[in-house]
Design a protein around this motif. Structure first.
Motif, PDB file in Angstrom:
ATOM      1  N   THR A   1       0.813  -1.229   0.000  1.00  0.00           N
ATOM      2  CA  THR A   1       0.000   0.000   0.000  1.00  0.00           C
ATOM      3  C   THR A   1       0.839   1.269   0.000  1.00  0.00           C
ATOM      4  O   THR A   1       0.285   2.374   0.049  1.00  0.00           O
ATOM      5  N   ALA A   2       2.173   1.102  -0.060  1.00  0.00           N
ATOM      6  CA  ALA A   2       3.061   2.268   0.012  1.00  0.00           C
ATOM      7  C   ALA A   2       2.998   3.083  -1.271  1.00  0.00           C
ATOM      8  O   ALA A   2       2.996   2.537  -2.380  1.00  0.00           O
ATOM      9  N   LYS A   3       2.926   4.379  -1.104  1.00  0.00           N
ATOM     10  CA  LYS A   3       2.925   5.312  -2.237  1.00  0.00           C
ATOM     11  C   LYS A   3       3.926   6.419  -1.947  1.00  0.00           C
ATOM     12  O   LYS A   3       4.265   6.687  -0.799  1.00  0.00           O
ATOM     13  N   SER A   4       4.396   7.049  -2.983  1.00  0.00           N
ATOM     14  CA  SER A   4       5.313   8.192  -2.843  1.00  0.00           C
ATOM     15  C   SER A   4       6.511   7.835  -1.964  1.00  0.00           C
ATOM     16  O   SER A   4       6.777   8.466  -0.936  1.00  0.00           O
ATOM     17  N   ILE A   5       7.245   6.807  -2.377  1.00  0.00           N
ATOM     18  CA  ILE A   5       8.430   6.381  -1.623  1.00  0.00           C
ATOM     19  C   ILE A   5       9.507   7.454  -1.742  1.00  0.00           C
ATOM     20  O   ILE A   5       9.836   7.900  -2.843  1.00  0.00           O
ATOM     21  N   ALA A   6      10.036   7.879  -0.594  1.00  0.00           N
ATOM     22  CA  ALA A   6      11.066   8.923  -0.571  1.00  0.00           C
ATOM     23  C   ALA A   6      12.262   8.435   0.223  1.00  0.00           C
ATOM     24  O   ALA A   6      12.115   7.930   1.344  1.00  0.00           O
ATOM     25  N   ILE A   7      13.443   8.557  -0.370  1.00  0.00           N
ATOM     26  CA  ILE A   7      14.692   8.189   0.303  1.00  0.00           C
ATOM     27  C   ILE A   7      15.527   9.455   0.431  1.00  0.00           C
ATOM     28  O   ILE A   7      15.950  10.048  -0.560  1.00  0.00           O
ATOM     29  N   ALA A   8      15.737   9.882   1.670  1.00  0.00           N
ATOM     30  CA  ALA A   8      16.441  11.129   1.949  1.00  0.00           C
ATOM     31  C   ALA A   8      17.947  10.940   1.781  1.00  0.00           C
ATOM     32  O   ALA A   8      18.450   9.816   1.815  1.00  0.00           O
ATOM     33  N   PRO A   9      18.690  12.034   1.606  1.00  0.00           N
ATOM     34  CA  PRO A   9      20.152  11.938   1.513  1.00  0.00           C
ATOM     35  C   PRO A   9      20.809  11.260   2.716  1.00  0.00           C
ATOM     36  O   PRO A   9      21.882  10.683   2.589  1.00  0.00           O
ATOM     37  N   ASN A  10      20.165  11.323   3.887  1.00  0.00           N
ATOM     38  CA  ASN A  10      20.726  10.677   5.078  1.00  0.00           C
ATOM     39  C   ASN A  10      20.270   9.228   5.228  1.00  0.00           C
ATOM     40  O   ASN A  10      20.532   8.598   6.258  1.00  0.00           O
ATOM     41  N   GLY A  11      19.549   8.687   4.242  1.00  0.00           N
ATOM     42  CA  GLY A  11      19.167   7.281   4.250  1.00  0.00           C
ATOM     43  C   GLY A  11      17.814   6.970   4.839  1.00  0.00           C
ATOM     44  O   GLY A  11      17.419   5.796   4.878  1.00  0.00           O
ATOM     45  N   THR A  12      17.076   7.952   5.284  1.00  0.00           N
ATOM     46  CA  THR A  12      15.751   7.709   5.829  1.00  0.00           C
ATOM     47  C   THR A  12      14.784   7.341   4.701  1.00  0.00           C
ATOM     48  O   THR A  12      14.689   8.050   3.703  1.00  0.00           O
ATOM     49  N   VAL A  13      14.069   6.211   4.882  1.00  0.00           N
ATOM     50  CA  VAL A  13      13.116   5.735   3.873  1.00  0.00           C
ATOM     51  C   VAL A  13      11.712   5.979   4.396  1.00  0.00           C
ATOM     52  O   VAL A  13      11.338   5.478   5.471  1.00  0.00           O
ATOM     53  N   GLU A  14      10.932   6.738   3.644  1.00  0.00           N
ATOM     54  CA  GLU A  14       9.559   7.056   4.036  1.00  0.00           C
ATOM     55  C   GLU A  14       8.614   6.770   2.878  1.00  0.00           C
ATOM     56  O   GLU A  14       9.030   6.750   1.712  1.00  0.00           O
ATOM     57  N   ALA A  15       7.348   6.548   3.234  1.00  0.00           N
ATOM     58  CA  ALA A  15       6.316   6.335   2.211  1.00  0.00           C
ATOM     59  C   ALA A  15       4.961   6.651   2.813  1.00  0.00           C
ATOM     60  O   ALA A  15       4.757   6.563   4.032  1.00  0.00           O
ATOM     61  N   THR A  16       4.026   7.013   1.960  1.00  0.00           N
ATOM     62  CA  THR A  16       2.647   7.240   2.382  1.00  0.00           C
ATOM     63  C   THR A  16       1.893   5.925   2.262  1.00  0.00           C
ATOM     64  O   THR A  16       1.860   5.315   1.185  1.00  0.00           O
ATOM     65  N   LEU A  17       1.315   5.456   3.355  1.00  0.00           N
ATOM     66  CA  LEU A  17       0.637   4.160   3.388  1.00  0.00           C
ATOM     67  C   LEU A  17      -0.869   4.343   3.282  1.00  0.00           C
ATOM     68  O   LEU A  17      -1.478   5.093   4.069  1.00  0.00           O
ATOM     69  N   GLY A  18      -1.468   3.665   2.322  1.00  0.00           N
ATOM     70  CA  GLY A  18      -2.917   3.693   2.163  1.00  0.00           C
ATOM     71  C   GLY A  18      -3.454   5.098   1.980  1.00  0.00           C
ATOM     72  O   GLY A  18      -3.022   5.854   1.122  1.00  0.00           O
ATOM     73  N   THR A  19      -4.395   5.442   2.868  1.00  0.00           N
ATOM     74  CA  THR A  19      -5.029   6.758   2.806  1.00  0.00           C
ATOM     75  C   THR A  19      -4.436   7.736   3.810  1.00  0.00           C
ATOM     76  O   THR A  19      -5.002   8.816   4.021  1.00  0.00           O
ATOM     77  N   ASP A  20      -3.314   7.354   4.413  1.00  0.00           N
ATOM     78  CA  ASP A  20      -2.691   8.240   5.392  1.00  0.00           C
ATOM     79  C   ASP A  20      -2.284   9.549   4.731  1.00  0.00           C
ATOM     80  O   ASP A  20      -1.841   9.571   3.571  1.00  0.00           O
ATOM     81  N   ALA A  21      -2.398  10.621   5.487  1.00  0.00           N
ATOM     82  CA  ALA A  21      -1.997  11.929   4.967  1.00  0.00           C
ATOM     83  C   ALA A  21      -0.513  12.172   5.176  1.00  0.00           C
ATOM     84  O   ALA A  21       0.157  12.780   4.337  1.00  0.00           O
ATOM     85  N   ALA A  22       0.006  11.684   6.289  1.00  0.00           N
ATOM     86  CA  ALA A  22       1.419  11.910   6.618  1.00  0.00           C
ATOM     87  C   ALA A  22       2.250  10.687   6.240  1.00  0.00           C
ATOM     88  O   ALA A  22       1.785   9.546   6.347  1.00  0.00           O
TER      89      ALA A  22
END
Length: 261
Positions: A145-166
């Motif tokens: 369900t991950a969308k908009s996967i973002a990998i920061a220069p410092n290695g932090t991996v984030e994604a928007t899950l489902g209908t979550d806003a944050a």
């Protein structure tokens, strides 16, 4: 005649040099490949007259000795660990390292492999793996369900899950560094393993601890320069030809001696 054997070592060394150059050229398009270069050493010398030997009872010495070398040998093929150019791929899971550091890969035999190849995919469970299916360490799982996967220069991996806003943090990439990168052993599949010469890995965060930062959507290309490799190839070919000519010349000299009456 010693010249035959001396020149043969030169031909053998240049043959090895051409093999190294050909491997560099073959891997010009290999992601994260680091070029090799051949290093040579001269062989033992036969001392005919040793410099500093006394020539009289008055203490006179030979100012320069007479020594004959035995040829050359290839002693190492170290890798040049300079930064390769980075190329955009527009793929979320492609990551380039800009600076020092290696990604860590869990190999099937339990060892940890180290690579500059940041082309990753998701396996059936969502884990990040390399092109051979080996799991990236530390393990990071990206849900379906991950969308908009973002990998920061410092290695932090984030994604928007489902209908979550944050966005939700999914993990933290780490890099390994070595005191002597040239001491790493190549095992194929764009992977290196540590050796006693490389030292133990120093693991830290990207963009910290002397490690480089990460670029999402990019891949590091090989650091092979085609013009340099072709120039080195031509020089190696000419050196090989000259050694072959020495062997031919020594053979003609022996033939002339055998024909003397």
């Amino acid at each position: 005649m010693k010249a035959l054997y001396i020149a043969s070592t030169g031909m053998s060394a240049e043959e090895r040099n051409v093999e190294v150059i050909s491997n560099n050229i073959a891997n010009m398009r290999t992601t994260g490949y680091k070029r090799q270069r051949a290093e040579f050493q001269d062989l033992l010398y036969q001392q005919m007259r040793r410099a500093g030997s006394q020539t009289s009872n008055q203490g006179n010495m030979i100012p320069a000795g007479l020594e004959i070398g035995s040829g050359v040998r290839t002693v190492a093929t170290p890798r040049v660990m300079s930064q390769g150019s980075v190329s955009p791929t527009e793929k979320d899971l492609d990551i380039a390292i800009r600076g020092d550091g290696f990604f860590m890969i869990q190999m099937p035999d339990g060892r940890t492999g180290y690579t500059r190849d940041g082309s990753f995919e998701r396996d059936a469970t969502g884990q990040l793996v390399n092109s051979s299916g080996f799991v990236l360490q530390p393990g990071i799982t990206i849900p379906d369900t991950a969308k908009s996967i973002a990998i920061a220069p410092n290695g932090t991996v984030e994604a928007t899950l489902g209908t979550d806003a944050a966005p939700t943090q999914l993990g933290q990439l780490q890099l390994a560094n070595f005191v002597n990168k040239a001491g790493l052993e190549s095992v194929g599949d764009n992977l290196f393993v540590e050796t006693a010469a490389s030292g133990t890995p120093q693991i830290g965060l990207p963009n910290a601890d002397s490690n480089g930062d990460l670029l999402q959507g990019y891949l590091e290309m090989s650091n092979v320069n085609s013009v340099t490799e072709i120039a080195d190839l031509i020089a190696a070919q000419r050196a090989y030809e000259m050694n072959a000519r020495v062997i031919s010349g020594a053979d003609e000299m022996m033939q002339s001696t055998s024909q003397m009456r």
